[in-house]
Structures are given as structure tokens and as C-alpha cells.
Design a protein around this motif. Sequence first.
Motif, PDB file in Angstrom:
ATOM      1  N   UNK A 186       0.848  -1.323  -0.021  1.00  0.00           N
ATOM      2  CA  UNK A 186       0.070   0.066  -0.054  1.00  0.00           C
ATOM      3  C   UNK A 186       0.676   1.386  -0.083  1.00  0.00           C
ATOM      4  N   UNK A 187       1.714   1.330   0.913  1.00  0.00           N
ATOM      5  CA  UNK A 187       2.405   2.555   1.173  1.00  0.00           C
ATOM      6  C   UNK A 187       3.870   2.326   2.009  1.00  0.00           C
ATOM      7  N   UNK A 188       4.622   3.043   2.120  1.00  0.00           N
ATOM      8  CA  UNK A 188       5.814   3.018   2.884  1.00  0.00           C
ATOM      9  C   UNK A 188       5.972   4.030   3.805  1.00  0.00           C
ATOM     10  N   UNK A 189       6.842   3.811   5.002  1.00  0.00           N
ATOM     11  CA  UNK A 189       6.927   4.852   6.148  1.00  0.00           C
ATOM     12  C   UNK A 189       8.271   4.619   6.849  1.00  0.00           C
ATOM     13  N   UNK A 190       8.562   5.841   7.352  1.00  0.00           N
ATOM     14  CA  UNK A 190       9.910   5.771   7.941  1.00  0.00           C
ATOM     15  C   UNK A 190       9.638   5.920   9.391  1.00  0.00           C
ATOM     16  N   UNK A 191       8.490   6.449   9.697  1.00  0.00           N
ATOM     17  CA  UNK A 191       8.081   6.257  11.350  1.00  0.00           C
ATOM     18  C   UNK A 191       7.308   5.018  11.522  1.00  0.00           C
ATOM     19  N   UNK A 192       7.444   4.356  12.373  1.00  0.00           N
ATOM     20  CA  UNK A 192       6.830   3.102  12.948  1.00  0.00           C
ATOM     21  C   UNK A 192       5.288   3.444  13.331  1.00  0.00           C
ATOM     22  N   UNK A 193       5.331   4.125  14.254  1.00  0.00           N
ATOM     23  CA  UNK A 193       4.034   4.654  14.752  1.00  0.00           C
ATOM     24  C   UNK A 193       3.032   5.258  13.546  1.00  0.00           C
TER      25      UNK A 193
END
Length: 312
Positions: free
Chosen positions: A280-287
Motif C-alpha cells: 500500500x505505502x511505506x513509512x519511515x516512522x513506525x507509529x
Amino acid sequence: MQLTTYIADLLYRYECVIVPGFGAFLTRYKSAQIDDATNTFHPPSKIVSFNKQLQANDGLFANYVASVEKCSYETALQRIRNFTAEISMALSEGKTISFKNIGTFSLNEEKSLQFEPLPQQNFSTSAFGLSSFVSPQISREVYKETVDAFEEKAPIHFTPEGREVKPYLKYAAIAVLAISAIGFGSLKLYENQVQKFNYAEREKANSLVENQIQEATFVIENPLPVVNLQVPKHTGLYHIVAGAYRMEENAEKKVSQLREKGYSPLKMEVNRYGLHQVLYASFNDKLEAQRKLYEIQKSENPDAWLLVQEIH
């Protein structure tokens, strides 16, 4: 139980391993610690916990079983169902179930499931080979007492003759300090003048360039049409997986469906298990990644799960 070994293998790579119909094993990072009472040093680690509420199949465990045992996905799911049924039956009979290299399960007096992890088990690959050790406390007071005792036995006396400095040496030292101060002041003044000159010349150059730009006229014949490209951003360590597919055409179909819904999906290269994962998407922040994962699970895809991996 061979399946418990597979669970332990996955816990070294993932933060969440769900056993469909039973619950989820979760790992979290624990920094290095020092036990002041026992002088014990503990390395950084990943400790495991268990959540019975997470039972929805995310495909990770079943796909891993299918790849290791070289069977179909449905066969792997059936083996997992039989495995969880046997565990539930044994627990209802009051038995304690041991998962190799993970921990033990049992039911308390209220018939609630209890999990006790192995205290010495560390699922952090970065801490591989590191173990706890005990180091005796350093007693610095012993050395201080030794020095004090030495000073009492052999005191050091300073006589006036030893501290006397001849007059001409004093004058020589004063002269050196004065010359140094004058030289430093001259050098500082020269540096300030150079900086002021450079700043003035730079301002003149900037002003000249700005005037030339304002006077210039740009004429472009037959300009190219503007093309707006929307490049999906898939950077970071945390990725929301929509599904993992053995057939590439199924993965492409999922990408098209997500794009129609307004997502910017990404089809990853085939992994070591022969699966095509769609993100779906990627993030740098886990929260932030977890919040988006819960939103997707609640609104449209309860089987979506979080992948922790660096992608390029």
C-alpha cells in the motif's frame, strides 16, 4: 512440534508472526542494561510477547510453511489448523504446552491463556553471540587511601629557594606575552579587513547578476507540453503489505485495484519464498505506519500486515 521451529525462525526476521486461529507473537527491542545489584551486563535484545486478539491470517506463517515443506498454500493452512486444534485440546486438559526456543502456554484458574517467554532467548540478530556477563565493581576508594598513606609517610616540602624565579626571567616572559598579544591583534585586524572586502565584492557580483537576469528575455518556440508524473514514494523501513502472491499476474491485478482506489502501490521483486508482495505505502516512522495499517485493516483489508524491511 515442527511448526514451533518455523515460528522461532520468523521471529528473527519479523516483529509480528500470527498463527491463524491462535494468536500473534510480537517482538520488541530492549536496550542494553546493567544490573547494579549483581554487576551483570545484559546485551541489547528483542523479547517476545503474545497477543491472543490477533488471529486473522496475514499469509506470512502459511506461506513460510508452504515454502519450507514444499506443499501448497492450502495444505499449509490445514496443517496449521490441525496444530492449533491440538494445542487447544491439550490446554483444555490442563497441560502446559512448550514452544521450542520461545516459551510455554498454560491456562490459569480462570481458564485464561497465560504465556511465559524463555528469559534467555534473544531474537535480535544484531546481538548474535553476545551474552550476559558479570564484572566486579571497581573500588576506587582503595587507591585513594593508598595515596593518602604514601603522602603521610613521604610528605613533599617546598622551600622558598625552590620557588624563587630570577628577575630577568620574569621580564623575558612578560616581553614574550606582549609580543604575542600584539601579533595576535594584528592578525585579527587583517582577517577582519579581508572578510569585509570579500563581503563587499560578493555583494557587487550578486547585484550585477540580478540586473542581468532582469534585463534578459527568454523566448522558447514550440514549448513541450507539461507532463505531471506522480512517482509513488516507497522509502523507509516500515511497509504495509496488501498481499503476497505466487502468480505475478495476480499481483499486477492487485496493483491495478489499489491504483483505482487512489493508492500508489508498489509490486516488490519476488522474495526468497517465490512470492510477489504488493505494498500500500511505506513509512519511515513506525507509529505512523501502524496507524495507517489499523485504518486499512478496519476499513477495507483486515488481512493487511506490516513488513519491516529495507527496500531499494
